[in-house]
Design a protein around this motif. Structure first.
Motif, PDB file in Angstrom:
ATOM      1  N   VAL A 170      -2.207  31.480   0.021  1.00 20.07           N
ATOM      2  CA  VAL A 170      -1.782  31.206   1.393  1.00 20.07           C
ATOM      3  C   VAL A 170      -0.871  32.322   1.883  1.00 20.07           C
ATOM      4  O   VAL A 170       0.140  32.641   1.246  1.00 20.07           O
ATOM      5  CB  VAL A 170      -1.053  29.847   1.485  1.00 20.07           C
ATOM      6  N   LYS A 171      -1.229  32.905   3.009  1.00 20.62           N
ATOM      7  CA  LYS A 171      -0.411  33.954   3.610  1.00 20.62           C
ATOM      8  C   LYS A 171       0.617  33.351   4.565  1.00 20.62           C
ATOM      9  O   LYS A 171       1.807  33.643   4.471  1.00 20.62           O
ATOM     10  CB  LYS A 171      -1.317  34.939   4.357  1.00 20.62           C
ATOM     11  N   THR A 172       0.180  32.523   5.507  1.00 17.30           N
ATOM     12  CA  THR A 172       1.086  31.806   6.403  1.00 17.30           C
ATOM     13  C   THR A 172       0.585  30.379   6.572  1.00 17.30           C
ATOM     14  O   THR A 172      -0.605  30.104   6.429  1.00 17.30           O
ATOM     15  CB  THR A 172       1.169  32.469   7.792  1.00 17.30           C
ATOM     16  N   ALA A 173       1.521  29.470   6.880  1.00 14.67           N
ATOM     17  CA  ALA A 173       1.177  28.064   7.111  1.00 14.67           C
ATOM     18  C   ALA A 173       2.011  27.539   8.275  1.00 14.67           C
ATOM     19  O   ALA A 173       3.212  27.780   8.345  1.00 14.67           O
ATOM     20  CB  ALA A 173       1.426  27.238   5.860  1.00 14.67           C
ATOM     21  N   GLU A 174       1.360  26.848   9.187  1.00 11.43           N
ATOM     22  CA  GLU A 174       2.041  26.253  10.333  1.00 11.43           C
ATOM     23  C   GLU A 174       1.556  24.809  10.487  1.00 11.43           C
ATOM     24  O   GLU A 174       0.357  24.528  10.422  1.00 11.43           O
ATOM     25  CB  GLU A 174       1.747  27.034  11.606  1.00 11.43           C
ATOM     26  N   CYS A 175       2.507  23.885  10.695  1.00 11.39           N
ATOM     27  CA  CYS A 175       2.176  22.470  10.830  1.00 11.39           C
ATOM     28  C   CYS A 175       2.963  21.877  11.993  1.00 11.39           C
ATOM     29  O   CYS A 175       4.151  22.170  12.167  1.00 11.39           O
ATOM     30  CB  CYS A 175       2.502  21.732   9.528  1.00 11.39           C
ATOM     31  N   TYR A 176       2.297  21.055  12.792  1.00  8.43           N
ATOM     32  CA  TYR A 176       2.990  20.359  13.871  1.00  8.43           C
ATOM     33  C   TYR A 176       2.276  19.048  14.185  1.00  8.43           C
ATOM     34  O   TYR A 176       1.089  18.864  13.890  1.00  8.43           O
ATOM     35  CB  TYR A 176       3.081  21.225  15.126  1.00  8.43           C
ATOM     36  N   LYS A 177       3.047  18.128  14.782  1.00  8.56           N
ATOM     37  CA  LYS A 177       2.524  16.799  15.137  1.00  8.56           C
ATOM     38  C   LYS A 177       2.228  16.741  16.635  1.00  8.56           C
ATOM     39  O   LYS A 177       2.853  17.447  17.426  1.00  8.56           O
ATOM     40  CB  LYS A 177       3.556  15.725  14.762  1.00  8.56           C
ATOM     41  N   THR A 178       1.285  15.892  16.998  1.00  7.70           N
ATOM     42  CA  THR A 178       0.961  15.687  18.404  1.00  7.70           C
ATOM     43  C   THR A 178       1.302  14.248  18.790  1.00  7.70           C
ATOM     44  O   THR A 178       1.427  13.367  17.934  1.00  7.70           O
ATOM     45  CB  THR A 178      -0.526  15.950  18.683  1.00  7.70           C
ATOM     46  N   LYS A 179       1.423  14.016  20.102  1.00  5.86           N
ATOM     47  CA  LYS A 179       1.837  12.699  20.578  1.00  5.86           C
ATOM     48  C   LYS A 179       0.761  11.638  20.421  1.00  5.86           C
ATOM     49  O   LYS A 179       1.039  10.445  20.573  1.00  5.86           O
ATOM     50  CB  LYS A 179       2.256  12.791  22.042  1.00  5.86           C
ATOM     51  N   ASP A 180      -0.488  12.048  20.120  1.00  3.34           N
ATOM     52  CA  ASP A 180      -1.558  11.069  19.940  1.00  3.34           C
ATOM     53  C   ASP A 180      -1.775  10.700  18.471  1.00  3.34           C
ATOM     54  O   ASP A 180      -2.800  10.123  18.102  1.00  3.34           O
ATOM     55  CB  ASP A 180      -2.869  11.578  20.548  1.00  3.34           C
ATOM     56  N   GLY A 181      -0.814  11.063  17.606  1.00  2.07           N
ATOM     57  CA  GLY A 181      -0.891  10.655  16.204  1.00  2.07           C
ATOM     58  C   GLY A 181      -1.668  11.588  15.311  1.00  2.07           C
ATOM     59  O   GLY A 181      -2.087  11.176  14.225  1.00  2.07           O
ATOM     60  N   HIS A 182      -1.868  12.822  15.743  1.00  2.00           N
ATOM     61  CA  HIS A 182      -2.568  13.811  14.916  1.00  2.00           C
ATOM     62  C   HIS A 182      -1.577  14.787  14.295  1.00  2.00           C
ATOM     63  O   HIS A 182      -0.512  15.040  14.859  1.00  2.00           O
ATOM     64  CB  HIS A 182      -3.586  14.592  15.749  1.00  2.00           C
ATOM     65  N   VAL A 183      -1.945  15.337  13.125  1.00  2.00           N
ATOM     66  CA  VAL A 183      -1.174  16.393  12.477  1.00  2.00           C
ATOM     67  C   VAL A 183      -2.074  17.612  12.351  1.00  2.00           C
ATOM     68  O   VAL A 183      -3.163  17.527  11.764  1.00  2.00           O
ATOM     69  CB  VAL A 183      -0.665  15.961  11.088  1.00  2.00           C
ATOM     70  N   ASN A 184      -1.653  18.725  12.917  1.00  2.00           N
ATOM     71  CA  ASN A 184      -2.435  19.962  12.893  1.00  2.00           C
ATOM     72  C   ASN A 184      -1.829  20.946  11.892  1.00  2.00           C
ATOM     73  O   ASN A 184      -0.620  21.198  11.917  1.00  2.00           O
ATOM     74  CB  ASN A 184      -2.476  20.601  14.278  1.00  2.00           C
ATOM     75  N   ILE A 185      -2.682  21.496  11.037  1.00  2.00           N
ATOM     76  CA  ILE A 185      -2.245  22.467  10.022  1.00  2.00           C
ATOM     77  C   ILE A 185      -3.086  23.725  10.183  1.00  2.00           C
ATOM     78  O   ILE A 185      -4.315  23.671  10.135  1.00  2.00           O
ATOM     79  CB  ILE A 185      -2.411  21.897   8.598  1.00  2.00           C
ATOM     80  N   SER A 186      -2.416  24.863  10.389  1.00  2.00           N
ATOM     81  CA  SER A 186      -3.107  26.152  10.541  1.00  2.00           C
ATOM     82  C   SER A 186      -2.719  27.065   9.380  1.00  2.00           C
ATOM     83  O   SER A 186      -1.530  27.257   9.096  1.00  2.00           O
ATOM     84  CB  SER A 186      -2.731  26.812  11.876  1.00  2.00           C
ATOM     85  N   ILE A 187      -3.732  27.617   8.725  1.00  2.00           N
ATOM     86  CA  ILE A 187      -3.526  28.454   7.545  1.00  2.00           C
ATOM     87  C   ILE A 187      -4.135  29.834   7.773  1.00  2.00           C
ATOM     88  O   ILE A 187      -5.243  29.950   8.296  1.00  2.00           O
ATOM     89  CB  ILE A 187      -4.191  27.822   6.300  1.00  2.00           C
ATOM     90  N   THR A 188      -3.409  30.881   7.396  1.00  2.00           N
ATOM     91  CA  THR A 188      -4.022  32.203   7.238  1.00  2.00           C
ATOM     92  C   THR A 188      -3.966  32.527   5.747  1.00  2.00           C
ATOM     93  O   THR A 188      -2.948  32.293   5.093  1.00  2.00           O
ATOM     94  CB  THR A 188      -3.291  33.291   8.036  1.00  2.00           C
ATOM     95  N   GLN A 189      -5.054  33.023   5.217  1.00  2.00           N
ATOM     96  CA  GLN A 189      -5.129  33.218   3.776  1.00  2.00           C
ATOM     97  C   GLN A 189      -5.149  34.688   3.391  1.00  2.00           C
ATOM     98  O   GLN A 189      -5.490  35.558   4.184  1.00  2.00           O
ATOM     99  CB  GLN A 189      -6.367  32.525   3.221  1.00  2.00           C
ATOM    100  N   ARG A 190      -4.749  34.941   2.177  1.00  2.00           N
ATOM    101  CA  ARG A 190      -4.818  36.290   1.615  1.00  2.00           C
ATOM    102  C   ARG A 190      -6.271  36.551   1.228  1.00  2.00           C
ATOM    103  O   ARG A 190      -6.886  35.764   0.514  1.00  2.00           O
ATOM    104  CB  ARG A 190      -3.901  36.404   0.403  1.00  2.00           C
TER     105      ARG A 190
END
Length: 312
Positions: free
Chosen positions: A93-113
């Motif tokens: 894993v190069k970078t990882a970003e996680c955030y929640k949304t108001k409709d009950g979803h969790v979004n995870i974005s990954i950039t990889q080596r």
């Protein structure tokens, strides 16, 4: 001393109003998570369709092992920062970003080596290098990467083989044509192509202590060598035959030295090709004869059926 009470009161009211507005906006933008449950986890991985190690399933397994996978958990108990830190520990894993949304979803974005070459040295080392020269551990990854073999230690792999592989990968032609890099005991570099039964010696990579200068010089060196090799392929081997030479030396700028294959080996190869062609022709003849016999049998059956006439 005269105190300007009016001015003080106005200032205090302004501060109170600003605090109120800030709290109001914050409360509006922050959804009430009490009782809300995560209903979906969206995992996005950059370059997932290319030569990458990570999949959404792998990310899920990492978070489940850390007991952080958010699906079906209460949203106020989901910690995006903890999820990011757990994912960044992984070697791919190069970078990882996680955030929640108001409709009950969790979004995870990954950039990889991204791996660009696999190292399998004479000492038994077996690992991958990413495009920045970082070492990635061996895994179940099976993509068709260039393999570097021979006398390679970790430093030579990171500082010399990585920029060499990066320069080769910059050209679609050579990325598909070169399947192996071999490092000789004196650090000379050989290339093994996919097409053509020969080995290419390009010489010795430029030595420089400065990281940027070394990478730049290696890139220029490799680009120049491969440009000469492409011309030789185009105007030399295409006429003489791809398997005529066993060894092609392009170390020096003003000449290309080619060593012809052993005459016995050439003769054995020609005989093997002739034998293969004869076997192919014999198989074609046999297949044709069988097809003709089957066709004749069906024609006899058709005529017999026609002679019998219709039945009631």
């Amino acid at each position: 001393m005269y105190i300007q009470w009016k001015k003080i009161i106005i200032t205090v009211l302004d501060i109170v109003l600003a605090v109120y507005l800030f709290m109001a906006v914050t409360s509006w933008n922050s959804p009430d998570e009490s009782g809300m449950v995560c209903s979906k986890v969206n995992i996005s991985i950059s370059d997932s369709n290319n030569a990458g190690f990570l999949t959404a399933g792998e990310i899920k397994r990492i978070l489940e092992k850390a007991r952080l996978y958010p699906l079906d958990r209460k949203m106020d108990g989901v910690n995006p920062r903890a999820i990011e830190e757990a994912l960044k520990v992984g070697p791919f894993v190069k970078t990882a970003e996680c955030y929640k949304t108001k409709d009950g979803h969790v979004n995870i974005s990954i950039t990889q080596r991204m791996p660009i070459i696999r190292i399998k040295s004479n000492s038994g080392a077996d690992f991958y290098l990413d495009d920045n020269g970082g070492i990635l551990p061996n895994s179940k990854y099976t993509s068709d990467l260039i393999i570097a073999t021979g006398n390679i230690d970790n430093n030579f792999a990171r500082f010399y083989i990585a920029p060499l592989a990066k320069a080769i990968s910059a050209s679609p032609l050579w990325l598909n044509q070169i399947e192996q890099i071999n490092v000789l005991p004196d650090k000379g570099i050989e290339l093994v192509p996919r097409v053509g039964d020969h080995i290419i010696f390009i010489g010795y990579l430029p030595q420089n202590k400065g990281s940027w200068t070394r990478k730049h010089e290696i890139n220029l060196f490799v680009t120049k060598k491969l440009s000469r090799l492409e011309k030789f392929y185009r105007y030399g081997l295409s006429q003489a035959g791809w398997n005529k030479y066993a060894y092609i030396d392009i170390e020096f700028d003003n000449q290309i030295i080619c060593r012809r294959r052993d005459a016995n080996a050439e003769r054995a190869e020609e005989q093997a090709l002739e034998k293969e062609e004869k076997a192919g022709r014999a198989a074609d003849r046999k297949r044709t004869e069988e097809e003709e016999r089957e066709k004749a049998r069906k024609e006899v059956e058709r005529q017999e059926t026609a002679a019998d006439g219709p039945t009631e």
